[in-house]
Scaffold this motif. Structure first.
Motif, short mmCIF file in Angstrom:
data_model
loop_
_atom_site.label_atom_id
_atom_site.label_comp_id
_atom_site.label_asym_id
_atom_site.label_seq_id
_atom_site.Cartn_x
_atom_site.Cartn_y
_atom_site.Cartn_z
N SER A 25 0.82 -1.21 0.00
CA SER A 25 0.00 0.00 0.00
C SER A 25 0.85 1.26 0.00
O SER A 25 0.53 2.24 -0.69
CB SER A 25 -0.94 0.00 1.20
N PRO A 242 -5.91 -4.68 11.22
CA PRO A 242 -5.95 -3.84 10.01
C PRO A 242 -7.26 -3.08 9.83
O PRO A 242 -7.26 -1.92 9.41
CB PRO A 242 -5.73 -4.85 8.88
N ALA A 243 -8.39 -3.72 10.16
CA ALA A 243 -9.68 -3.03 10.00
C ALA A 243 -9.76 -1.82 10.92
O ALA A 243 -10.27 -0.75 10.52
CB ALA A 243 -10.83 -4.00 10.30
N THR A 246 -7.50 0.95 9.51
CA THR A 246 -8.14 1.59 8.37
C THR A 246 -9.23 2.55 8.82
O THR A 246 -9.33 3.68 8.32
CB THR A 246 -8.73 0.52 7.43
N GLY A 292 -5.39 5.34 3.47
CA GLY A 292 -6.26 4.37 4.12
C GLY A 292 -6.93 3.46 3.12
O GLY A 292 -7.07 2.24 3.36
N THR A 293 -7.31 4.02 1.98
CA THR A 293 -7.92 3.21 0.92
C THR A 293 -6.93 2.21 0.36
O THR A 293 -7.23 1.02 0.20
CB THR A 293 -8.46 4.12 -0.20
N TYR A 295 -4.27 1.09 1.81
CA TYR A 295 -3.91 0.12 2.84
C TYR A 295 -4.95 -0.98 2.97
O TYR A 295 -4.61 -2.17 3.06
CB TYR A 295 -3.74 0.85 4.18
N TRP A 296 -6.23 -0.61 2.97
CA TRP A 296 -7.28 -1.61 3.13
C TRP A 296 -7.32 -2.57 1.93
O TRP A 296 -7.46 -3.78 2.08
CB TRP A 296 -8.62 -0.94 3.33
N GLY A 300 -4.72 -4.61 4.17
CA GLY A 300 -5.60 -4.80 5.30
C GLY A 300 -6.67 -5.85 5.13
O GLY A 300 -7.28 -6.28 6.11
N GLN A 301 -6.92 -6.25 3.89
CA GLN A 301 -7.98 -7.24 3.66
C GLN A 301 -7.62 -8.57 4.30
O GLN A 301 -6.50 -9.06 4.14
CB GLN A 301 -8.18 -7.44 2.15
#
Length: 399
Positions: A25, A242-243, A246, A292-293, A295-296, A300-301
């Motif tokens: 990310s 991760p959630a 984010t 943040g977008t 990363y997720w 982060g998924q």
């Protein structure tokens, strides 16, 4: 510079904060930022631009005004992650600061050389610049990041923004017209432009001569922007799921956007050239939302299959992000050559290389703004071919 394992506009080697895995990310966000820079810096015709692809004339902001603060945000995040890894490995604090200072000075020198190449005139060479400000921010941030804790870093950010505001609003200074004013925030009339003329007269931005968008005093709030990236890096390096990371990136980003807008109304307007506190906070808000977008989607998924699919989709940005400093410098050299080298046409007239390359696109039956944009997209594609070739051969340039 030398072939190595990473290249950034920040101290590199920014791996993931957990499991020793590199953060795709951060690479993708860096790549997005360098691609955006190439797009807005290399149009076919500076006189015909879509409004989002030009800087705001003074107060206000456009998409183009996101690019520079995004770089500084990435600098801050990368410093935190890189230093965190070295601290775990037992790195000496003084040694870490010296390494960062070495990199900072290298980036400053590269920026000065790029300015010199534009006209080979030391007497009139512009001293400030984008890389110079990035280098100064790294230079000043290094001891704060290495020695200061979270509370001290927050205090530094607040102090820098408050101190800069007080200086700009309360300290009288003669403008370019010689009139003494306090709180003047117009081109060439503010305290920062006075200091630039006092210390760097004859070495400022050629299009203004009386002020510079990367002037010395504006480095203070730019340093605050970098330290805000440091705080984001600290959160990223933490142990939260991760959630949750984010979610807080988005919460903090929206809060910074709102705070920046409010300060822009009651204190100092959002203004890139002055790097006002409202601009620093507002752009940090966008950086948090954008990152943040990324990363997720990429890190982060919880689904490995999802992350693998996202990695394939965002691979071009990752490729750009792996050699960001090299591409920055190379694009500047190519642009300089394009505006300097002359081509003699069949009718005997001479045009610049850039004009010669742009002529076939300019002749297309499309609006001038679209032709200018198409040229920029072709330039971005050309630079991507270079980046992809380097990535394929595992050539990563590191300072």
């Amino acid at each position: 510079m030398k072939p190595d394992t990473a290249s950034n506009l920040a101290p590199a080697d920014a791996g993931a904060p957990t499991q020793g895995r590199r953060l795709l990310s951060l690479d993708a966000f860096r790549g997005f930022t360098i691609a955006a820079m190439l797009l807005v810096n290399d149009p076919g015709d500076w006189g015909h631009l879509h409004p989002p692809l030009a800087h705001a004339r003074w107060d206000g902001w456009t998409f183009t005004d996101l690019v520079f603060p995004f770089f500084l945000f990435i600098v801050g995040v990368s410093m935190t992650l890189s230093l965190g890894q070295r601290a775990v490995q037992g790195g000496d604090r003084r040694t870490l600061v010296l390494k960062l200072w070495k990199r900072a000075l290298t980036i400053i020198v590269i920026g000065l050389l790029l300015n010199l190449v534009q006209n080979f005139d030391l007497a009139g060479m512009r001293v400030p610049g984008v890389l110079q400000r990035i280098g100064l921010c790294i230079l000043l941030a290094a001891p704060i990041v290495v020695y200061a804790g979270l509370r001290q870093q927050v205090a530094w950010i607040l102090g820098l923004l408050a101190g800069y505001s007080l200086l700009m609003l309360l300290v009288p200074a003669p403008g370019a017209d010689g009139v003494l004013r306090a709180g003047a925030l117009q081109p060439g009339q503010d305290l920062g432009s006075y200091l630039d003329r006092l210390l760097l007269d004859g070495h400022l931005w050629s299009q203004s001569k009386t002020w510079d968008p990367e002037g010395l005093l504006g480095t203070l709030p730019a340093l605050a922007s970098t330290l805000l990236g440091v705080l984001a890096g600290r959160w990223l390096a933490g142990s939260a799921p991760p959630a949750e990371k984010t979610a807080w990136f988005f919460v903090a980003g929206i809060a910074a956007l709102v705070l920046g807008m409010v300060l822009g109304l009651v204190l100092m307007p959002i203004n890139k050239s002055l790097w006002t506190p409202s601009y620093a906070l507002f752009m940090t808000g966008w950086a948090l939302v954008y990152f943040g977008t990324f990363y997720w989607l990429l890190d982060g998924q919880p689904s490995a299959a999802w992350r693998a699919t996202a990695a394939r989709w965002f691979k071009p940005l990752v490729v750009f992000g792996m050699n960001a400093l090299f591409l920055f410098a190379l694009s500047a050299l190519i642009a300089t050559a394009g505006y300097t080298l002359k081509i003699t046409r069949t009718d005997g007239s001479a045009v610049t290389l850039q004009q010669w390359l742009y002529a076939p696109i300019q002749a297309l039956p499309i609006a001038p703004e679209n032709a200018s944009l198409l040229f920029a997209l072709c330039f971005v594609s050309f630079m991507y071919l270079i980046a992809w070739g380097m990535w394929r051969k595992r050539w990563f340039v590191k300072v």
